[in-house]
Write a protein that holds these residues in place. Structure first.
Motif, PDB file in Angstrom:
ATOM      1  N   GLN A 146      -3.624  30.154  52.057  1.00  0.00           N
ATOM      2  CA  GLN A 146      -4.573  29.332  52.889  1.00  0.00           C
ATOM      3  C   GLN A 146      -4.440  27.794  52.868  1.00  0.00           C
ATOM      4  O   GLN A 146      -5.516  26.987  53.167  1.00  0.00           O
ATOM      5  CB  GLN A 146      -6.019  29.906  52.615  1.00  0.00           C
ATOM      6  N   LYS A 148      -4.216  25.867  50.124  1.00  0.00           N
ATOM      7  CA  LYS A 148      -5.207  25.380  49.172  1.00  0.00           C
ATOM      8  C   LYS A 148      -4.548  25.578  47.971  1.00  0.00           C
ATOM      9  O   LYS A 148      -5.323  25.525  46.691  1.00  0.00           O
ATOM     10  CB  LYS A 148      -6.587  25.909  49.305  1.00  0.00           C
ATOM     11  N   THR A 174     -12.516  33.420  42.045  1.00  0.00           N
ATOM     12  CA  THR A 174     -13.206  33.371  43.403  1.00  0.00           C
ATOM     13  C   THR A 174     -13.945  32.004  43.420  1.00  0.00           C
ATOM     14  O   THR A 174     -13.805  31.451  44.529  1.00  0.00           O
ATOM     15  CB  THR A 174     -13.835  34.595  43.772  1.00  0.00           C
ATOM     16  N   LYS A 178     -13.123  29.052  46.012  1.00  0.00           N
ATOM     17  CA  LYS A 178     -14.544  28.516  47.085  1.00  0.00           C
ATOM     18  C   LYS A 178     -14.453  26.983  46.860  1.00  0.00           C
ATOM     19  O   LYS A 178     -14.524  26.273  47.777  1.00  0.00           O
ATOM     20  CB  LYS A 178     -15.511  29.309  46.752  1.00  0.00           C
ATOM     21  N   GLY A 181     -11.836  24.899  48.494  1.00  0.00           N
ATOM     22  CA  GLY A 181     -12.044  24.795  49.897  1.00  0.00           C
ATOM     23  C   GLY A 181     -11.262  26.199  50.702  1.00  0.00           C
ATOM     24  O   GLY A 181     -11.084  26.103  51.703  1.00  0.00           O
ATOM     25  N   VAL A 182     -10.904  27.111  49.759  1.00  0.00           N
ATOM     26  CA  VAL A 182     -10.704  28.424  50.386  1.00  0.00           C
ATOM     27  C   VAL A 182     -11.767  29.034  51.307  1.00  0.00           C
ATOM     28  O   VAL A 182     -12.658  29.425  50.637  1.00  0.00           O
ATOM     29  CB  VAL A 182      -9.893  29.433  49.417  1.00  0.00           C
ATOM     30  N   THR A 183     -11.371  29.208  52.594  1.00  0.00           N
ATOM     31  CA  THR A 183     -12.452  29.683  53.411  1.00  0.00           C
ATOM     32  C   THR A 183     -12.700  31.175  53.511  1.00  0.00           C
ATOM     33  O   THR A 183     -13.966  31.590  53.679  1.00  0.00           O
ATOM     34  CB  THR A 183     -12.309  29.176  54.829  1.00  0.00           C
ATOM     35  N   ASP A 184     -11.608  31.727  53.572  1.00  0.00           N
ATOM     36  CA  ASP A 184     -11.666  33.307  53.987  1.00  0.00           C
ATOM     37  C   ASP A 184     -11.511  34.097  52.274  1.00  0.00           C
ATOM     38  O   ASP A 184     -10.356  34.344  51.934  1.00  0.00           O
ATOM     39  CB  ASP A 184     -10.608  33.941  54.835  1.00  0.00           C
ATOM     40  N   LEU A 185     -12.508  34.037  51.695  1.00  0.00           N
ATOM     41  CA  LEU A 185     -12.581  34.717  50.008  1.00  0.00           C
ATOM     42  C   LEU A 185     -12.250  36.151  50.218  1.00  0.00           C
ATOM     43  O   LEU A 185     -11.611  36.614  49.187  1.00  0.00           O
ATOM     44  CB  LEU A 185     -13.929  34.595  49.439  1.00  0.00           C
TER      45      LEU A 185
END
Length: 247
Positions: A146, A148, A174, A178, A181-185
């Protein structure tokens, strides 16, 4: 049916001979190219073998230079794909000296060389400290999916943790993702547990073993090896020497 003990032991001996031969080649380069000062146990030296490597120095150097992937879309790399110097970094997220390098030295190298187009840094996952190292490596790869990876890298190395005590559990990783800045966990967790992640991590680790890496952090600056969390001055000397040779 599992392999017989004799077959298994033969494969182990063959793999050990391959790694030992590669270590001899890398140790010879270390001896002739750069004298290392290993401060505070920053890394253990690669063990010198008794037999000389059969390849010529030029062939060894060419083989090491060829390890640079120079993939412009590689999320685990920073810097121009055609930069004259590529520094390959073999690291483990549970390694305290890798964290020291990440916090104290790497930002300076990025400002001084990456941002000026001289240096490219390519990360290789080299987990050697157990299950949480393996999981952190896969998580870093998943964050890279993603875009990041480097933000996750900074979160993971923000402080030193005791090894395999839960600091790199799924929930903690996790949370790092977050914060990075990872949006789709959900996708992050799925990617982290995927066979693709395991394959990518194993590819990096195998590459490291094949060139004789035995401890972290370990670096190749073009064909110049640097072992341990050395001073910024040591890295600058290697980078500038490699840049001059590449002209």
């Amino acid at each position: 049916m599992p392999p017989s003990p004799s077959r298994a032991s033969t494969r182990v001996r063959r793999r050990n001979r391959t790694i030992a031969a590669a270590a001899v080649g890398l140790a010879a380069i270390i001896t002739t190219v750069l004298a290392f000062t290993l401060d505070d146990g920053a890394a253990e030296p690669v063990k010198q073998g008794s037999a000389a490597d059969a390849r010529t120095p030029d062939a060894r150097a060419s083989a090491l230079l060829a390890l640079a992937r120079r993939d412009a879309d590689d999320p685990l790399a920073v810097g121009d794909a055609d930069a004259p110097v590529v520094m390959i970094e073999y690291s483990d997220f549970q390694c305290p000296y890798c964290g020291k390098f990440a916090r104290d030295t790497e930002p300076e190298l990025i400002r001084s060389y990456v941002d000026k187009g001289v240096l490219r840094i390519e990360w290789r996952n080299f987990p050697i400290f157990g299950e949480e190292s393996e999981q952190a490596a896969r998580a870093a790869w998943a964050a890279g999916r993603q875009g990041k990876f480097w933000e996750f890298h900074d979160q993971a190395y923000s402080k030193t943790h005791r090894k395999n005590t839960g600091a790199f559990s799924t929930d903690k990783l996790t949370a790092m993702a977050k914060a990075a800045g990872v949006t789709d966990l959900d996708t992050f967790r799925s990617d982290m547990d995927s066979d693709e992640a395991r394959t990518a991590v194993e590819r990096d680790r195998t590459e490291g073993f094949d060139v004789g890496v035995t401890s972290t952090p370990a670096f190749l600056v073009n064909e110049i090896p640097v072992l341990g969390a050395q001073s910024a001055g040591t890295f600058k000397q290697a980078i500038e020497s490699a840049a001059k040779a590449a002209q």
